[in-house]
Enzyme design. Structure first.
Site, PDB file in Angstrom:
ATOM      1  N   HIS A  47       0.817  -1.218   0.000  1.00  8.65           N
ATOM      2  CA  HIS A  47       0.000   0.000   0.000  1.00  8.65           C
ATOM      3  C   HIS A  47       0.852   1.269   0.000  1.00  8.65           C
ATOM      4  CE1 HIS A  47      -3.671   2.232   0.414  1.00  8.65           C
ATOM      5  NE2 HIS A  47      -4.375   1.218   0.870  1.00  8.65           N
ATOM      6  N   ASP A 107      -8.477  -2.367 -19.674  1.00  4.09           N
ATOM      7  CA  ASP A 107      -8.810  -3.097 -20.898  1.00  4.09           C
ATOM      8  C   ASP A 107      -7.513  -3.573 -21.540  1.00  4.09           C
ATOM      9  OD1 ASP A 107      -9.573  -4.048 -23.364  1.00  4.09           O
ATOM     10  OD2 ASP A 107     -10.622  -2.232 -23.992  1.00  4.09           O
TER      11      ASP A 107
END
Length: 407
Positions: free
Chosen positions: A152, A352
């Protein structure tokens, strides 16, 4: 028995450098106070694609190497002085194949998350570990998954979604990412500031976090969300979902009406603070909303929505976004505090890699400091908001699910 066969992990480095060379560009990235709050905490995101692409493992591996030229800190390591050193040592990458068709990926699936995602060997990320792990799994009959597990410290959810979108653009043949990445806090512009004692406290809490919560995949139906929005004269989907989860969980686990039952939630601060576009480090504040268990369990749902809305509106009013609605002298039991986050608008569902966006995005958390729920991006075939939950202990699962069903 596992149906997933994994290759041995390899280090993927920026494409102009030999694998494992450790050259990088020698620069260092200072960690902001928010980065330091969550340093060493691993988070996993799993993107499910039901439409196949040609050779997804090699296609995404090549695009990852190209993306690391623009996102060099991702290929670096955490140094002893708690800075990111852009060593170019690389991202750990695994290609995998599954001998089954693409399943409905839920926590109770026959394909566990550990089969689909590369995980750190220790519960928390260690100095010297890669900052990012990636696994691409191709399923028989078409479809594939992309899983990223990251420290993180290097990015928040918004930043990791930006990175995955960049990989997708390069996989589709674009010469460079459409968003210019920024990682240095000094170049990012205004960032939230967390006081040093709060940073230290948060790190201690994470160090003692446990896995004692039941992993649940629940759906908050659109019919219920529409009803809450109508009752409140209009509110956001997040506000409606958070209010529902807050009420149901409180009814299921807290019997004392006078006990504290706070809600916490993160707010992305890039827009409100005017942070430079493309910044992918941690840039959010956690808001804390106080209420008693009785008022949450038995009060009007509109009051809960208004409490959440008011906390969102005042995100910058306390300590430059570092604190929520806090009351002095209160220290509720950690199990009484419900954290609700949303990945619906972070951009994971816009990645994508060649044949469309994911049919589902799953958030997975190995270690959590307290009860939490994450609203995931829209899921194909789900009539409602998909929520990954680690918010109740096993003995409270039935009561929690019953409360959700009753609403």
């Amino acid at each position: 028995m596992s149906v997933v066969t994994k290759s041995s992990p390899v280090l993927v480095c920026p494409s102009s450098e030999p694998a494992g060379s450790g050259k990088g560009n020698g620069s260092h990235i200072n960690l902001s106070s928010v980065d330091n709050c969550y340093a060493s905490l691993p988070v996993t995101s799993l993107l499910v694609f039901d439409q196949p692409i040609s050779d997804p493992v090699e296609t995404i591996k090549r695009a990852l190497a190209q993306a690391l030229l623009h996102y060099r800190p991702m290929a670096g390591r955490i140094a002893e002085d708690r800075r990111i050193t852009c060593t170019g040592e690389g991202v750990s990458f695994v290609g995998a194949s599954a001998s089954c068709a693409l399943p409905e990926l839920v926590p109770t699936s026959t394909v566990p998350i550990d089969d689909l995602a590369l995980q750190y060997p220790a519960p928390m990320c260690r100095r010297g570990d890669p900052l990012l792990l990636m696994q691409v799994t191709e399923f028989s009959g078409g479809g594939f998954t992309v899983a990223v597990t990251w420290n993180h410290a290097v990015a928040d959810g918004k930043g990791m979604a930006q990175f995955l979108q960049a990989i997708g653009e390069l996989a589709r043949g674009m010469p460079a990412p459409s968003v210019l990445p920024v990682r240095s806090p000094e170049k990012a512009g205004p960032l939230p500031v967390v006081p040093a004692p709060t940073v230290a406290m948060q790190r201690v809490i994470l160090r003692f976090a446990t896995r004692g919560k039941a992993a649940l995949d629940v759906t908050v139906p659109w019919s219920l969300i529409r009803r809450v929005k109508a009752d409140c004269g209009g509110c956001t989907v997040f506000e409606a979902v958070a209010a529902v989860l807050w009420r149901c969980r409180t009814r299921a686990v807290i019997s004392d009406p006078e006990a504290a039952a706070p809600l916490s939630f993160p707010c992305n601060l890039r827009g409100p603070m005017g942070t430079q576009d493309g910044y992918y480090g941690n840039c959010f504040a956690v808001q804390l909303v106080h209420a008693t268990a009785g008022s949450v369990a038995n009060g009007d749902i509109r009051d809960l929505v208004n409490l959440i809305r008011r906390a969102k509106e005042t995100v910058l009013s306390n300590g430059n976004g570092s604190n929520g609605d806090r009351k002095r002298g209160t220290c509720p039991r950690l199990y009484n505090v419900l954290a609700v986050g949303s990945w619906r608008n972070l951009g994971f569902d816009a990645a994508d890699f060649g044949h469309g966006t994911p049919s589902r995005v799953v958030c997975h958390m190995e270690r959590v400091a307290g009860p939490c729920c994450i609203a995931c991006p829209p899921c194909k075939g789900k009539d409602g908001v998909d929520v990954m939950s680690l918010c109740v202990r096993p003995e409270h699962v039935d009561a929690f699910l019953a409360e959700l069903a009753s609403m």
